[in-house]
Design a protein around this motif. Structure first.
Motif, PDB file in Angstrom:
ATOM      1  N   UNK A 139       0.820  -1.213   0.000  1.00  0.00           N
ATOM      2  CA  UNK A 139       0.000   0.000   0.000  1.00  0.00           C
ATOM      3  C   UNK A 139       0.853   1.262   0.000  1.00  0.00           C
ATOM      4  N   UNK A 140       2.033   1.208   0.644  1.00  0.00           N
ATOM      5  CA  UNK A 140       2.902   2.385   0.693  1.00  0.00           C
ATOM      6  C   UNK A 140       3.419   2.762  -0.687  1.00  0.00           C
ATOM      7  N   UNK A 141       3.478   1.803  -1.608  1.00  0.00           N
ATOM      8  CA  UNK A 141       3.954   2.083  -2.947  1.00  0.00           C
ATOM      9  C   UNK A 141       2.859   2.175  -3.984  1.00  0.00           C
ATOM     10  N   UNK A 160      10.859   6.363  -5.730  1.00  0.00           N
ATOM     11  CA  UNK A 160       9.415   6.307  -5.982  1.00  0.00           C
ATOM     12  C   UNK A 160       8.679   7.352  -5.162  1.00  0.00           C
ATOM     13  N   UNK A 161       9.098   7.517  -3.894  1.00  0.00           N
ATOM     14  CA  UNK A 161       8.457   8.524  -3.040  1.00  0.00           C
ATOM     15  C   UNK A 161       8.687   9.928  -3.586  1.00  0.00           C
ATOM     16  N   UNK A 162       9.883  10.198  -4.083  1.00  0.00           N
ATOM     17  CA  UNK A 162      10.161  11.517  -4.653  1.00  0.00           C
ATOM     18  C   UNK A 162       9.310  11.763  -5.882  1.00  0.00           C
ATOM     19  N   UNK A 204       7.167  12.404   3.574  1.00  0.00           N
ATOM     20  CA  UNK A 204       6.630  11.264   4.318  1.00  0.00           C
ATOM     21  C   UNK A 204       7.644  10.135   4.402  1.00  0.00           C
ATOM     22  N   UNK A 205       8.379   9.906   3.305  1.00  0.00           N
ATOM     23  CA  UNK A 205       9.384   8.840   3.321  1.00  0.00           C
ATOM     24  C   UNK A 205      10.470   9.144   4.350  1.00  0.00           C
ATOM     25  N   UNK A 239      17.467  20.494   0.349  1.00  0.00           N
ATOM     26  CA  UNK A 239      16.345  20.369  -0.588  1.00  0.00           C
ATOM     27  C   UNK A 239      15.610  21.704  -0.714  1.00  0.00           C
ATOM     28  N   UNK A 240      15.067  21.949  -1.907  1.00  0.00           N
ATOM     29  CA  UNK A 240      14.370  23.214  -2.140  1.00  0.00           C
ATOM     30  C   UNK A 240      13.111  23.350  -1.303  1.00  0.00           C
ATOM     31  N   UNK A 241      12.475  22.243  -0.951  1.00  0.00           N
ATOM     32  CA  UNK A 241      11.220  22.274  -0.188  1.00  0.00           C
ATOM     33  C   UNK A 241      11.541  22.296   1.307  1.00  0.00           C
TER      34      UNK A 241
END
Length: 619
Positions: A464-466, A506-508, A515-516, A538-540
């Motif tokens: 489910x996480x992916x 994948x999370x990115x 969240x990751x 990171x920019x965020x």
């Protein structure tokens, strides 16, 4: 309507109260029981050792003294045998905002502790230790008799403990007798731990040390004290724990007091050890503080040189267990007693009765938290004791008979029960796409309480996480928490932790990098520091803040350095605020100094306020 977070927190707390309360109840039971009065005096050598130790007092120990004088603090030769009179007392108190400070129990023992040097190999020494004539004393000084917990620990004390030490006295491995359970092994770690002191190397005036005990791993400072010409004295001050057994995250704690040891050069071994130490441990979910005060002494009362009758090859091979009790399964007696008590308490109580009671309580505004907690504990124990109750909860969820808040309570009860059938029910509910988001999310959150999640449940969380469904964020966060607790590989052969680490790209791509990173913080793998460093630019700012939060469970002091140098200098207040919250959990002086600076100098009022509250012990 979605269940309120406060209710979920309350339900998670309820599951913890049972285990903690059971342990204290068991302690209090045998520590305060009345028994016949002991004789007023117990001569130091009245309890004979095993084998040839019975003649110890008559032996002058001349050969032992001569060898010790040549070899230093821990140079006694094979066959050197030492008997110590042990007195050990720990007092426990509990403090809560509602009830104040209350007594939690007492552990008071006396006996003779024998240490025999078996063999030496290079810089290592193998010692056999044993507790003889162990007596548990109640508050009135009388012996406690007839209690099954005490009897089990006395039986364990009578078994030999092998101890492998290095040249300074650091424990390299322990060897326990066959058949001892986790409670018994940890009891021996604690009792024999009175003797665990390091000796100075040549020229040392003070030094830092990393050591372990039944509570966990801790940092300590040693100092050499003035002593007679034929003695070496040291003082050990425990500074802080780097890991506490039973806690995924390092709880707030404070250590006070110290221990002292005297090494007799004429014997080449320890002559006296003393502990006068206090630990205060915060249990944040329970809003409790547990305070332990321990005062113990071990004084040398006899020495001798005896023949070594031991299979030395087998003994060296057995002495491999760690000094820390972090990996032990403990609380068996308390758990058995608690189970029996709940079986009696719930006789005649049905699932329908408890669900009706909970529904009435949840309908009140505001809800009676204590009453909800009591009903929840009944429900989770009913589910733990009877798989038919689990099936009943599952059937009511499938047929939509439980309204939202009550469904959340029932699912949390399954998580607290943690049985195979309860885990299967949670996995089925959270994977049932016909259920609403709130129900599936509540089932996912409930799995956080599992100490040993099933392979099927962990595999479902990973799937489910992916995926692209609405519960992937919760599944990813919970996967991070449960991956280290899982002992089974996924279908593709990877461990759950390895699979989590592989999900970064994948999370990115999905926009789930924040969240990751939080999931990585929940798991705290060895790569966490490297991962956090890679995302602090990171920019965020949300990602940068998550990178800081990911370091919260890393014991390495480098985490503090990164938080101070990178997190607290971030241009965004939200990032600095998260750093403040993480640093507030640390015990290093550098963390406190940084918080003091931020409380005075940070340009953002909210960040300054958080730092000030952290320094004052607030949230």
């Amino acid at each position: 309507m979605r269940s309120q977070p406060s209710a979920r927190l309350l339900l998670a707390v309820a599951g913890s109260v049972v285990v903690f309360g059971a342990a204290l109840a068991a302690l209090a039971h045998w520590a305060w029981t009345e028994a016949p009065q002991l004789p007023a005096e117990r001569p130091a050598a009245a309890v004979a050792g095993t084998g040839s130790d019975s003649a110890l007092v008559a032996d002058t120990g001349a050969s032992t003294r001569a060898a010790g004088a040549r070899a230093g603090c821990l140079g006694a030769p094979a066959g050197a045998n030492f008997v110590y009179r042990l007195e050990d007392r720990s007092d426990f108190t509990l403090h809560s905002p509602e009830a104040g400070t209350q007594p939690g129990g007492r552990l008071h023992v006396e006996g003779n502790l024998t240490a025999m040097v078996l063999d030496r190999r290079g810089d290592e020494v193998l010692v056999r230790e044993q507790l003889d004539g162990l007596v548990f004393l109640g508050a009135d000084g009388r012996a406690i008799e007839g209690d099954p917990v005490q009897q089990s620990l006395v039986a364990a004390a009578a078994t030999p403990l092998l101890v492998r030490l290095d040249a300074r006295g650091r424990v390299l491995g322990l060897g326990f007798a066959e058949g001892l359970d986790g409670d018994q092994r940890n009891f021996l770690r604690g009792m024999h731990g009175v003797l665990r002191f390091q000796a100075p190397a040549a020229g040392d005036a003070d030094w830092d040390a990393a050591e372990s005990d039944t509570t966990g791993d801790y940092a300590a400072r040693y100092e050499v004290l003035p002593a007679a010409d034929d003695e070496v004295r040291v003082r050990r001050t425990r500074r802080h724990y780097t890991q506490v057994a039973g806690h995924d995250e390092l709880p707030a704690h404070a250590l006070r007091g110290h221990g002292e040891a005297t090494f007799a050069l004429e014997h080449g071994w320890l002559a006296m050890a003393m502990l006068d130490e206090t630990m205060t441990l915060a249990l944040p979910l329970l809003e409790l503080q547990l305070r332990t005060e321990r005062r113990a002494t071990a004084r040398l009362v006899a020495s001798a040189h005896v023949s070594v009758d031991e299979d030395l090859t087998a003994a060296w091979r057995r002495a491999t267990a760690p000094a820390s009790g972090a990996g032990e399964q403990v609380g068996r007696f308390a758990a058995d007693n608690e189970r029996q008590a709940w079986q009696q308490r719930l006789a005649g109580v049905s699932l329908d009765q408890l669900l009706d009671r909970l529904q009435q309580l949840l309908a009140q505004a505001p809800a009676d938290a204590e009453a909800v907690d009591a009903a929840f504990q009944q429900l989770q124990w009913l589910a733990r004791l009877d798989d038919e109750v689990v099936a009943g909860i599952r059937e009511r969820l499938d047929t939509r008979q439980l309204p939202g808040e009550l469904a959340g309570v029932a699912l949390s009860a399954l998580g607290a029960a943690g049985t195979p059938s309860a885990q299967a029910a949670l996995d089925a509910v959270r994977s049932d796409r016909s259920q609403g988001f709130d129900i599936r999310q509540a089932a996912t959150i409930a799995t956080l309480q599992l100490e040993a999640p099933s392979p099927q449940l962990v595999a479902g969380l990973h799937r489910d996480a992916g995926s692209d469904f609405d519960g992937r964020e919760g599944a990813l966060l919970v996967l991070g928490a449960l991956a280290p607790r899982s002992g089974s590989a996924l279908a593709d052969g990877r461990s759950p932790l390895a699979a989590l680490l592989d999900m970064e790209a994948d999370a990115a791509a999905r926009g789930d990098l924040r969240t990751w990173l939080l999931a990585i913080g929940n798991a705290a793998p060895a790569q966490t520091v490297q991962i956090a460093r890679c995302h602090l630019d990171h920019a965020d700012p949300a990602v940068r803040a998550a990178a800081c939060v990911a370091l919260r469970r890393i014991a390495d002091p480098v985490a503090v350095t990164i938080l101070i140098d990178r997190g607290l200098t971030d241009p965004m207040p939200a990032v600095r605020h998260e750093c403040v919250l993480v640093l507030a959990r640390r015990s290093e002086p550098a963390a406190r100094e940084a918080l003091q600076r931020i409380a005075q100098q940070d340009p953002d009022e909210n960040v300054r306020g958080s730092a000030s509250r952290a320094l004052q012990g607030g949230s």
